[in-house]
Scaffold this motif. Structure first.
Motif, PDB file in Angstrom:
ATOM      1  N   GLU A  66       0.816  -1.216   0.000  1.00  0.00           N
ATOM      2  CA  GLU A  66       0.000   0.000   0.000  1.00  0.00           C
ATOM      3  C   GLU A  66       0.848   1.263   0.000  1.00  0.00           C
ATOM      4  O   GLU A  66       0.375   2.333  -0.373  1.00  0.00           O
ATOM      5  CB  GLU A  66      -0.929   0.046   1.217  1.00  0.00           C
ATOM      6  CG  GLU A  66      -1.903  -1.087   1.321  1.00  0.00           C
ATOM      7  CD  GLU A  66      -1.338  -2.245   2.158  1.00  0.00           C
ATOM      8  OE1 GLU A  66      -0.237  -2.130   2.737  1.00  0.00           O
ATOM      9  OE2 GLU A  66      -2.007  -3.274   2.223  1.00  0.00           O
ATOM     10  N   ASP A  67       2.093   1.142   0.453  1.00  0.00           N
ATOM     11  CA  ASP A  67       2.974   2.304   0.534  1.00  0.00           C
ATOM     12  C   ASP A  67       3.757   2.556  -0.747  1.00  0.00           C
ATOM     13  O   ASP A  67       4.433   3.580  -0.865  1.00  0.00           O
ATOM     14  CB  ASP A  67       3.961   2.138   1.696  1.00  0.00           C
ATOM     15  CG  ASP A  67       3.251   2.104   3.042  1.00  0.00           C
ATOM     16  OD1 ASP A  67       2.153   2.689   3.156  1.00  0.00           O
ATOM     17  OD2 ASP A  67       3.793   1.473   3.971  1.00  0.00           O
ATOM     18  N   LEU A  68       3.679   1.633  -1.694  1.00  0.00           N
ATOM     19  CA  LEU A  68       4.398   1.814  -2.954  1.00  0.00           C
ATOM     20  C   LEU A  68       3.573   2.672  -3.907  1.00  0.00           C
ATOM     21  O   LEU A  68       2.343   2.560  -3.944  1.00  0.00           O
ATOM     22  CB  LEU A  68       4.682   0.455  -3.608  1.00  0.00           C
ATOM     23  CG  LEU A  68       5.666  -0.445  -2.871  1.00  0.00           C
ATOM     24  CD1 LEU A  68       5.700  -1.832  -3.526  1.00  0.00           C
ATOM     25  CD2 LEU A  68       7.051   0.174  -2.857  1.00  0.00           C
ATOM     26  N   PRO A  69       4.235   3.508  -4.696  1.00  0.00           N
ATOM     27  CA  PRO A  69       3.486   4.294  -5.676  1.00  0.00           C
ATOM     28  C   PRO A  69       2.929   3.396  -6.781  1.00  0.00           C
ATOM     29  O   PRO A  69       3.443   2.303  -7.021  1.00  0.00           O
ATOM     30  CB  PRO A  69       4.534   5.264  -6.243  1.00  0.00           C
ATOM     31  CG  PRO A  69       5.851   4.761  -5.809  1.00  0.00           C
ATOM     32  CD  PRO A  69       5.651   3.809  -4.691  1.00  0.00           C
ATOM     33  N   GLN A  70       1.897   3.863  -7.456  1.00  0.00           N
ATOM     34  CA  GLN A  70       1.288   3.091  -8.540  1.00  0.00           C
ATOM     35  C   GLN A  70       2.177   3.032  -9.774  1.00  0.00           C
ATOM     36  O   GLN A  70       1.993   2.161 -10.617  1.00  0.00           O
ATOM     37  CB  GLN A  70      -0.071   3.663  -8.913  1.00  0.00           C
ATOM     38  CG  GLN A  70      -1.110   3.445  -7.842  1.00  0.00           C
ATOM     39  CD  GLN A  70      -2.456   4.005  -8.243  1.00  0.00           C
ATOM     40  OE1 GLN A  70      -2.563   4.912  -9.052  1.00  0.00           O
ATOM     41  NE2 GLN A  70      -3.498   3.448  -7.666  1.00  0.00           N
ATOM     42  N   GLU A  71       3.105   3.947  -9.878  1.00  0.00           N
ATOM     43  CA  GLU A  71       4.059   3.945 -10.979  1.00  0.00           C
ATOM     44  C   GLU A  71       5.460   4.060 -10.401  1.00  0.00           C
ATOM     45  O   GLU A  71       5.734   4.948  -9.595  1.00  0.00           O
ATOM     46  CB  GLU A  71       3.790   5.093 -11.947  1.00  0.00           C
ATOM     47  CG  GLU A  71       2.470   4.933 -12.673  1.00  0.00           C
ATOM     48  CD  GLU A  71       2.312   5.918 -13.813  1.00  0.00           C
ATOM     49  OE1 GLU A  71       3.297   6.555 -14.230  1.00  0.00           O
ATOM     50  OE2 GLU A  71       1.174   6.044 -14.283  1.00  0.00           O
ATOM     51  N   LEU A  72       6.332   3.134 -10.817  1.00  0.00           N
ATOM     52  CA  LEU A  72       7.702   3.110 -10.345  1.00  0.00           C
ATOM     53  C   LEU A  72       8.659   3.141 -11.525  1.00  0.00           C
ATOM     54  O   LEU A  72       8.442   2.448 -12.516  1.00  0.00           O
ATOM     55  CB  LEU A  72       7.979   1.822  -9.557  1.00  0.00           C
ATOM     56  CG  LEU A  72       7.357   1.681  -8.185  1.00  0.00           C
ATOM     57  CD1 LEU A  72       7.483   0.245  -7.703  1.00  0.00           C
ATOM     58  CD2 LEU A  72       8.076   2.610  -7.223  1.00  0.00           C
TER      59      LEU A  72
END
Length: 98
Positions: A66-72
């Motif tokens: 949940e803490d990761l961005p939707q685009e990496l």
């Protein structure tokens, strides 16, 4: 955090859509890279879907999905983690994912 089973879907060259289970739901993350970054990190010789799984395992061992961005972007990951390339290379060489 336990390693989660991720699904990797090719979008275009060095561009993947990753689905990560999260309870009853799934989180979708787009992971991109420049070919030069893969080469600079000596990661370009790895099969890309396997590499994407190793990258996600590395990140999920350090952060909740949940803490990761939707685009990496791989370049941003490299900038954020000093041990990233070495850890991912070692995990893939050992047959693991991170």
């Amino acid at each position: 955090m336990a390693t989660q089973q991720v699904q990797v879907e090719w979008v275009s060259e060095h561009d993947y859509l990753v689905s990560v289970p999260n309870g009853e739901d799934e989180v979708l993350i787009r992971l991109r890279s420049e070919a030069g970054t893969l080469s600079d990190l000596r990661l370009g010789e790895l099969e890309e879907p396997r590499l994407v799984q190793a990258i996600m395992a590395y990140l999920l061992a350090r952060q909740d999905v949940e803490d990761l961005p939707q685009e990496l972007d791989l370049e941003d990951i490299v900038a954020a983690y000093d041990d990233f390339a070495e850890s991912v290379r070692a995990a893939v060489a050992a047959g693991g994912a991170g």
